[in-house]
Design a protein around this motif. Structure first.
Motif: not given
Lengths: 448, 448
Positions: A65, A86-88, A270, A307-310, A313
């Motif tokens: 990250l 990251l969040f939107q 992920a 997903p932005a998270l995946s 990472v």
């Protein structure tokens, strides 16, 4: 099926059956496998096609990250833009398309515009997007190399798309058979639209296509006006230092739609995959665009965006590897190579030439990947798996679910990806005892 | 559309049009909106239904992740089991189903077995799963409260499911209208299967259902043998300290399938949603199961499972809130409440009663959520949006895309979620100037 209310159960509402080209036994056999695995936790399991997980470290998530955040800052992102990334909600086609394009160029020799990359929720979503975009008419037929990965037959079933099997040859997926089956399909008034194939270490067969066969397949695709859907989750894990070129790397006329996955090269949690779709699309008004943008329209109705998270990472993992995953994956490539070799060596030890001949046991010797297939002289079905688990403490995957016609009843799939070599040695010994016992109890008729 | 190869363009392959119940203009209008937003970065944008993002902090991702890992350890997970939970393929129905069940019990008064929870890639995947499970026959029709969120009409289009609009009444979604439309649909030989509604602060209308209307809707659902698909992304963000009960909380006979999302209560970048599907399903052989398990079968062919990373991060947020998100969301609830009030106050300031009467401008006064709808005496289309952006520096969302019949041409949606109050005051002033100019240029015919 009927829905009834949890209360009185007065109302009933029909639920759509998952009809189409594949029958429910497919899912049931997967469910049975999970259920048996849960009931026999101590058994050595050759069933799951999962990557090895001992090297996973929760700390690496933060490390990846941070690497991605650093990458964004170096690219000139403000702190607000980093937060947004990251969040939107994000770009429908994805936000690490440039990193993926650079990685496939470095690792696979595939040179593609980042705009032609669609980042997906695993390769599975990519299959659904590609099928939904390409299949317009009930007469359209999907050809699949058989035995076939159940994710693709499942995606076709979800969309009620007819699937026709193209049997693998002795050298793996067979271009001549594609031509033959395409002609048969046309003779029935239907239209073969695309051919799905895993050219490297296929799941479940482990088979691969020689380079020459890949070139022939591309010629067949052009001649038969077929698109090729290439799925490449295992190409990394080869015995040779030099992997074979992917179909997409050899593709000169836009025949190949490429499905990629980071589930085996990074990690499954992920759920990150991608589609390379650089074909041009021409609208009725003559304007042209990318197939990737057609896939994005469908994706906007399926998952909105990945997903932005995946993406952050996995994007960080790519940044840390300088977009050369192969170069940083030497240890795990060696690990899978050693495991696959161990399966072969142990099978040879327990079933030397004379013995396997007398028993009627055979197996293939894949050049890489996770899977080896054994042919046995008895029906390797759920009942046999139950006996194998209960009496011999070893699990494997029945092969019939990978065939549209339910054949493959006397085959079992051995996955060597998930276990340590010593566990594999133990497991093959148990498997050998099981096979010997089953063969003897099934008697002479088994010998073929 | 046609695919042609990137090379000579010799081959052409048809691509499936996204036919069905909604026309392509829907996506085109969304694309136009994104494109205008990109061209006028300085404009005040009331267009995006995005959550406010200034409070997002990258550090919280690690904090949430650690909280989830701690939760797993306290639950007795070994380090290996923790690794598996974070990095490996996971349970198809999801791994934070228990945390979600506890949270909806605490926050929404919905008491449901964790087994009836399906964790999805946003509420969007939940819509696709529900529709694919329920709609079996070309005669099956989806009723939607109109104007309708484009995600649901898009999902129906993806699956070629016919959609029929049920117009909102003055008090929001109207049970009597549901009965009337259901009868009309049956009169045409088709079957209304389900009714999609956002009972709290709908997107786009901002309308809500009084509690009494919710009870009437449930009675209508039972009488008409309809399932209700309740979508509740905004229920958190109410003006009242006591929110209205959800339909699912009032549901006594299993009529309601509930779609939840963490996009607004946590953040969109996790793409985490869920379906509550506790209806019983009876198979032909008389065995019964949960609708949630039918949805899981479909999910296994769509995305395999929801990313473990997203589940771990949101799971950690739930753990830290002790599964009471509402209790820890006071600040952001106040923020959205203040913003929505600011829109109303500023509209009132610029368009006092006499003035708005003479201009022919009206707006609704939602009890909460992100959206306010203005009715204007001119066509608020893409051309008008272009003028609004270019000459007045303010963006909004045209409403026609939310209507199946393309009506709503003289309405515009104002989202107050994404901006600070001072920016809202500035933006409403710009909007007032735009509306005044348009009305004068559109002349008397606008006055209605």
């Amino acid at each position: 099926m009927l829905i009834e209310s949890p209360a009185a159960g007065v109302r009933t509402v029909p639920v759509a059956a998952l009809h189409g080209s594949v029958a429910d036994p497919l899912l049931e056999s997967m469910n049975f496998l999970n259920e048996v695995t849960a009931r026999f936790p101590e058994a050595v399991s050759f069933a799951p096609g999962r990557p090895y997980e001992e090297m996973f470290d929760p700390a690496c998530i933060t490390e990846y990250l941070d690497a991605y955040i650093g990458h964004l800052r170096r690219a000139g992102h403000t702190e607000q833009q980093v937060r947004t990334a990251l969040f939107q909600y994000g770009r429908t086609k994805g936000q690490i398309h440039d990193l993926i394009a650079e990685t496939v160029a470095n690792d696979e020799g595939i040179h593609i515009a980042p705009e032609a990359v669609v980042v997906t929720v695993g390769a599975q979503e990519g299959m659904v997007l590609a099928l939904r975009a390409l299949f317009a008419d009930p007469r359209d037929v999907l050809l699949v190399s058989s035995p076939c990965y159940i994710g693709m037959t499942g995606a076709a079933r979800l969309l009620d798309i007819d699937v026709v099997a193209v049997p693998e040859g002795v050298d793996g997926p067979d271009p001549a058979a594609v031509t033959a089956v395409a002609c048969e399909v046309r003779a029935t008034g239907r239209r073969p639209k695309a051919y799905y194939v895993v050219p490297d270490f296929a799941n479940p067969s482990g088979a691969s296509m020689p380079v020459e066969a890949r070139r022939r397949l591309l010629a067949v695709a052009a001649a038969e006006d077929l698109l090729v859907i290439e799925d490449n989750p295992y190409g990394f894990f080869t015995r040779e230092s030099e992997p074979r070129p992917t179909l997409k790397a050899l593709d000169e006329d836009g025949s190949v739609i490429y499905l990629g996955s980071f589930a085996k090269t990074c990690f499954p949690g992920a759920r990150l995959g991608y589609v390379l779709a650089d074909q041009r699309v021409r609208a009725g008004d003559g304007t042209t665009g990318l197939l990737a943008d057609e896939l994005a329209k469908i994706k906007s109705m399926l998952t909105v965006n990945t997903p932005a998270l995946s993406q952050a990472v996995i994007g960080g993992a790519l940044v840390l590897s300088k977009c050369r995953l192969r170069a940083v994956s030497g240890d795990i490539i060696d690990f899978y190579r050693t495991n696959l070799n161990t399966v072969g060596v142990e099978l040879e030890r327990h079933f030397p030439a004379e013995r396997r001949k007398s028993l009627g046991v055979r197996w293939n010797r894949p050049d890489g990947g996770f899977f080896t297939v054994l042919r046995v002289p008895f029906v390797a079905d759920q009942a046999a798996l139950e006996r194998s688990a209960k009496e011999f403490g070893v699990l494997w995957t029945p092969m019939d679910a990978f065939y549209l016609d339910g054949s493959g009843a006397r085959q079992l799939r051995i996955s060597s990806s998930y276990l340590r070599p010593e566990r594999i040695r133990d497991g093959i010994a148990r498997l050998a005892a099981f096979i010997t016992a089953e063969t003897q109890s099934s008697g002479k008729d088994g010998q073929q």
